[in-house]
Design a protein around this motif. Structure first.
Motif, PDB file in Angstrom:
ATOM      1  N   THR A 168      -8.887  -0.025  -3.250  1.00  0.00           N
ATOM      2  CA  THR A 168      -8.427   0.346  -4.665  1.00  0.00           C
ATOM      3  C   THR A 168      -8.810  -0.429  -5.644  1.00  0.00           C
ATOM      4  OG1 THR A 168      -6.183   1.041  -3.322  1.00  0.00           O
ATOM      5  CG2 THR A 168      -6.213   0.733  -5.692  1.00  0.00           C
ATOM      6  N   ASN A 181       0.823   3.024  -3.375  1.00  0.00           N
ATOM      7  CA  ASN A 181      -0.597   3.506  -3.811  1.00  0.00           C
ATOM      8  C   ASN A 181      -0.378   4.326  -4.967  1.00  0.00           C
ATOM      9  OD1 ASN A 181      -3.601   3.792  -3.785  1.00  0.00           O
ATOM     10  ND2 ASN A 181      -2.728   6.170  -3.287  1.00  0.00           N
ATOM     11  N   ASN A 220      -3.073  -3.551   4.650  1.00  0.00           N
ATOM     12  CA  ASN A 220      -2.799  -3.663   3.053  1.00  0.00           C
ATOM     13  C   ASN A 220      -3.890  -4.263   2.628  1.00  0.00           C
ATOM     14  OD1 ASN A 220      -0.757  -3.156   1.303  1.00  0.00           O
ATOM     15  ND2 ASN A 220      -0.666  -5.366   0.818  1.00  0.00           N
ATOM     16  N   ALA A 256      -2.476   2.679  -7.733  1.00  0.00           N
ATOM     17  CA  ALA A 256      -4.152   3.408  -7.956  1.00  0.00           C
ATOM     18  C   ALA A 256      -4.272   3.984  -9.336  1.00  0.00           C
ATOM     19  CB  ALA A 256      -4.209   4.295  -7.083  1.00  0.00           C
ATOM     20  N   TRP A 308      -6.398  -1.633   1.905  1.00  0.00           N
ATOM     21  CA  TRP A 308      -6.052  -0.620   0.949  1.00  0.00           C
ATOM     22  C   TRP A 308      -6.395  -1.367  -0.361  1.00  0.00           C
ATOM     23  CZ3 TRP A 308      -2.001  -1.993  -2.343  1.00  0.00           C
ATOM     24  CH2 TRP A 308      -1.541  -1.249  -3.414  1.00  0.00           C
ATOM     25  N   GLY A 352       0.869  -1.329  -0.063  1.00  0.00           N
ATOM     26  CA  GLY A 352       0.030  -0.092  -0.073  1.00  0.00           C
ATOM     27  C   GLY A 352       0.853   1.375  -0.075  1.00  0.00           C
TER      28      GLY A 352
END
Ligand SMILES: [Zn+2]
Length: 277
Positions: A169, A116, A162, A120, A165, A113
């Motif tokens: 995401t 990101n 994590n 992302a 996340w 994460g």
């Protein structure tokens, strides 16, 4: 009636559409001209709505169970599992995502994460590939610390944070798989993980050995050595060496009649239930 300017713009848009078909461009950008009802300005509107991606399964609750450490899959078939860790380099993350998208190769990502910003931007591309079962995402902890240096609460936090996340995401849980950073784990850490539903600790049997910067020749030699039936192979989305090698890696996989699969496919687990089927 469109004004002459509007007509020229319409013709231009149509010509652009023709050009993109001739160039073999992907279709999602195909649009026809229209007029905004409020402003009267020319706007592009979709000619047909894009097909929605298949829905992701709902995130299941954890299923705690005894932990298994796995390094290798069955050698009786031609399957290999390519796993790609971390994601420190935005260009390499983008390269791997594009590789999956354009070839359809089955991959398992183990992102952290803390990266990101690198992962992302690809959520929109990855989600349909995840939903289709082509791509899997497993837990590699949020900050990539050696879990042996953490307290019980610290280990739990790394895994839970994590997974939160990845769910936020990409819309999918990482259970039941976790890969300890640096491959360093203990029975105690595995038991903590198992209580959270991480009943599979995933190590590896082959590697591109690219956690550090390596030459293309070295990476390909490692691939030649390790891409064999049943191997869980470790690669990293950290250094750009691999970016120029995707075609050669595919050639090697095809020449050996190997079939890349996700961990779910190799071990008959399910991200829909977060456990064994
Ligand atoms: Zn790692």
């Amino acid at each position: 009636m469109p004004a002459p300017l509007d007509r020229r713009r319409l013709l231009g848009l149509l010509a652009m559409g023709t050009a993109s078909v001739l160039a073999g461009c992907a279709s999602p950008g195909r649009r026809r001209a229209g007029t905004d009802a409020e402003t009267g300005a020319d706007v592009a509107v979709p000619s047909t709505p894009a097909a929605p991606p298949p829905p992701l399964p709902p995130v299941p609750p954890p299923h705690p169970a005894p932990n298994q450490v796995i390094t290798h899959g069955p050698t009786t078939g031609r399957r290999i599992a390519l796993t790609v860790d971390d994601g420190t380099d935005a260009e390499v993350v983008a390269g791997y995502v594009s590789f999956a998208q354009r070839t359809g190769i089955h991959l398992t990502f183990s992102p952290n994460g803390i990266y990101n910003r690198e992962w992302a931007p690809h959520a929109g591309v990855l989600q349909p590939l995840i939903a289709a079962g082509q791509v899997q995402v497993i837990n590699h902890t949020f900050t990539h610390r050696d879990l042996r240096s953490l307290t019980t609460a610290g280990v739990r936090d790394e895994l839970a944070r994590n997974d939160d996340w990845v769910i936020k995401t990409l819309g999918i849980t990482t259970r039941p798989y976790y890969r300890p950073p640096f491959g360093r784990h203990t029975p105690t850490i595995d038991a903590i993980a198992a209580e959270l539903g991480y009943t599979r600790t995933v190590l590896w049997a082959g590697s591109f050995s690219d956690s550090e910067v390596v030459t293309p020749q070295f990476l390909l030699a490692e691939a030649e050595k390790y891409l064999q039936p049943g191997v869980i192979n470790l690669g990293h989305a950290n250094h750009p060496t691999v970016l120029g090698l995707f075609d050669q890696l595919m050639d090697l996989i095809h020449s050996r009649d190997l079939h890349p699969v996700t961990l779910d496919e190799m071990f008959d687990t399910s991200r829909a239930s977060g456990t064994a089927r």
